[in-house]
Design a protein around this motif. Structure first.
Motif, short mmCIF file in Angstrom:
data_model
loop_
_atom_site.label_atom_id
_atom_site.label_comp_id
_atom_site.label_asym_id
_atom_site.label_seq_id
_atom_site.Cartn_x
_atom_site.Cartn_y
_atom_site.Cartn_z
N VAL A 210 0.86 -1.18 0.00
CA VAL A 210 0.00 0.00 0.00
C VAL A 210 0.90 1.23 0.00
O VAL A 210 1.81 1.34 0.83
CB VAL A 210 -0.93 0.01 1.23
CG1 VAL A 210 -1.79 1.28 1.24
CG2 VAL A 210 -1.82 -1.22 1.24
N GLU A 211 0.65 2.13 -0.92
CA GLU A 211 1.56 3.25 -1.18
C GLU A 211 1.96 4.00 0.09
O GLU A 211 3.13 4.32 0.30
CB GLU A 211 0.93 4.22 -2.17
CG GLU A 211 1.84 5.37 -2.56
CD GLU A 211 1.21 6.30 -3.58
OE1 GLU A 211 1.96 7.06 -4.23
OE2 GLU A 211 -0.02 6.25 -3.74
N ASN A 212 0.99 4.30 0.94
CA ASN A 212 1.29 5.06 2.15
C ASN A 212 1.16 4.21 3.41
O ASN A 212 0.64 4.67 4.43
CB ASN A 212 0.36 6.28 2.23
CG ASN A 212 0.60 7.26 1.10
OD1 ASN A 212 1.74 7.63 0.81
ND2 ASN A 212 -0.47 7.68 0.43
N ASP A 213 1.63 2.99 3.32
CA ASP A 213 1.67 2.12 4.50
C ASP A 213 2.57 2.79 5.54
O ASP A 213 3.75 3.06 5.26
CB ASP A 213 2.21 0.74 4.13
CG ASP A 213 2.10 -0.27 5.25
OD1 ASP A 213 2.40 0.08 6.42
OD2 ASP A 213 1.72 -1.42 4.98
N PRO A 214 2.06 3.06 6.75
CA PRO A 214 2.86 3.78 7.75
C PRO A 214 3.92 2.93 8.42
O PRO A 214 4.74 3.44 9.19
CB PRO A 214 1.80 4.21 8.77
CG PRO A 214 0.76 3.15 8.68
CD PRO A 214 0.71 2.75 7.23
N ASP A 240 -3.82 4.42 1.76
CA ASP A 240 -3.20 4.52 3.07
C ASP A 240 -3.48 3.27 3.88
O ASP A 240 -4.40 2.51 3.58
CB ASP A 240 -3.76 5.74 3.83
CG ASP A 240 -3.60 7.05 3.06
OD1 ASP A 240 -2.48 7.56 3.02
OD2 ASP A 240 -4.61 7.53 2.51
N GLY A 241 -2.69 3.08 4.92
CA GLY A 241 -2.98 2.00 5.85
C GLY A 241 -2.20 0.73 5.57
O GLY A 241 -1.33 0.66 4.71
N HIS A 242 -2.58 -0.31 6.33
CA HIS A 242 -1.80 -1.54 6.37
C HIS A 242 -2.65 -2.77 6.07
O HIS A 242 -2.18 -3.88 6.24
CB HIS A 242 -1.16 -1.64 7.77
CG HIS A 242 -0.14 -2.70 7.95
ND1 HIS A 242 1.07 -2.71 7.29
CD2 HIS A 242 -0.13 -3.82 8.73
CE1 HIS A 242 1.78 -3.77 7.66
NE2 HIS A 242 1.06 -4.46 8.54
#
Length: 266
Positions: A210-214, A240-242
């Motif tokens: 996911v592109e903006n996986d934190p 976003d997210g996981h």
């Protein structure tokens, strides 16, 4: 399996091709319930288990000490190999992705491997590079968390309140006595996942990000230069997210469906 009853969720009637889903840390097979209810069930057998100490898999008092990282691997291998499918695909999320990578060499009739939220490591020493700096990481391998600490740990997994509420409910079911032993054993039982992946030659491997996986360091995965990636790249889902199997179901299904179609045709 190994003196433990293994609850699992399933859908579909395909007798030759099955996809087995392995959930993440403090997760459950129910994190894949939307996948099991999807169009994929019209084409393949879909099976998602609850690992011991997670979800609805309650562990007997006298077995807590046995459940290490290696125990989880052996249970997954024996569980999957107890079925008879000519095409078996493993799909693992986060911790389940790391388990899938380590289990795949011992799965009979393995035809594919999908992992996401799980940057491959050569050992525990790679963790600081494989994952992004995040103050909540201190809770990742802490067994006994308060409810507020669980909420903090889960908070970055999704931007969707319904998803977060569900994940918090599932996370609270995890048995801290089991987690304590699993987390402790991770420090010395984790295998070289990069080496295992590089040795796979009979099918491509599918890595989804996911592109903006934190949590996950995308550049770290790219820099591994894994030689046998599906489509020749780490496949990115915009968002976003996981937990893409819940928040980006359609994107996730498109990738999974095209991958499975390719590997079972080889």
């Amino acid at each position: 399996i190994l003196d433990i009853e293994v609850p699992y969720y399933h859908s579909g009637n395909n007798e030759s091709t099955a996809i087995f889903f392995i959930h993440g840390n403090r997760g459950s097979g129910l994190t894949f319930q939307s996948v099991l209810a999807s169009r994929l069930s019209h084409k393949y057998k879909l099976i998602a288990l609850d690992l011991p100490g997670f979800g609805d898999n309650k562990v007997q008092e006298d077995l807590h000490e046995q459940i290490t990282w290696n125990f989880l691997k052996r249970l997954i291998i024996d569980f999957i190999n107890s079925f008879s499918y000519s095409n078996t695909i493993l799909c693992g999320h986060s911790m389940g992705g790391h388990l899938a990578i380590e289990c795949i060499p011992q799965i009979k009739d393995a035809k594919g491997l999908v992992f996401f939220g799980a940057p491959p490591v050569t050992g525990i020493q790679d963790m600081p590079n494989a994952f992004l700096p995040n103050p909540k990481m201190e809770f990742l391998l802490k067994a006994d968390l308060s409810e507020s600490e669980i909420e903090l740990l889960i908070a970055d997994s999704s931007k969707n309140k319904k998803t977060l509420d569900f994940l918090n409910t599932i996370a609270r079911k995890a048995d801290p006595r089991v987690l304590d032993k699993v987390y402790e054993s991770i420090t010395y039982q984790v295998e070289d996942g990069v080496k295992l992946l590089s040795a796979i030659q009979s099918f491509p491997i599918c890595c989804i990000h996911v592109e903006n996986d934190p949590l996950v360091n995308y550049q770290y995965i790219v820099d591994l230069n894994l030689p046998n990636l599906f489509r020749g790249e780490v496949i990115t889902i915009n968002g976003d997210g996981h937990i893409p199997q819940m928040d980006y179901l359609n994107d996730f299904l498109k990738i999974l469906e095209s991958y499975v179609e390719e590997v079972i045709s080889l």
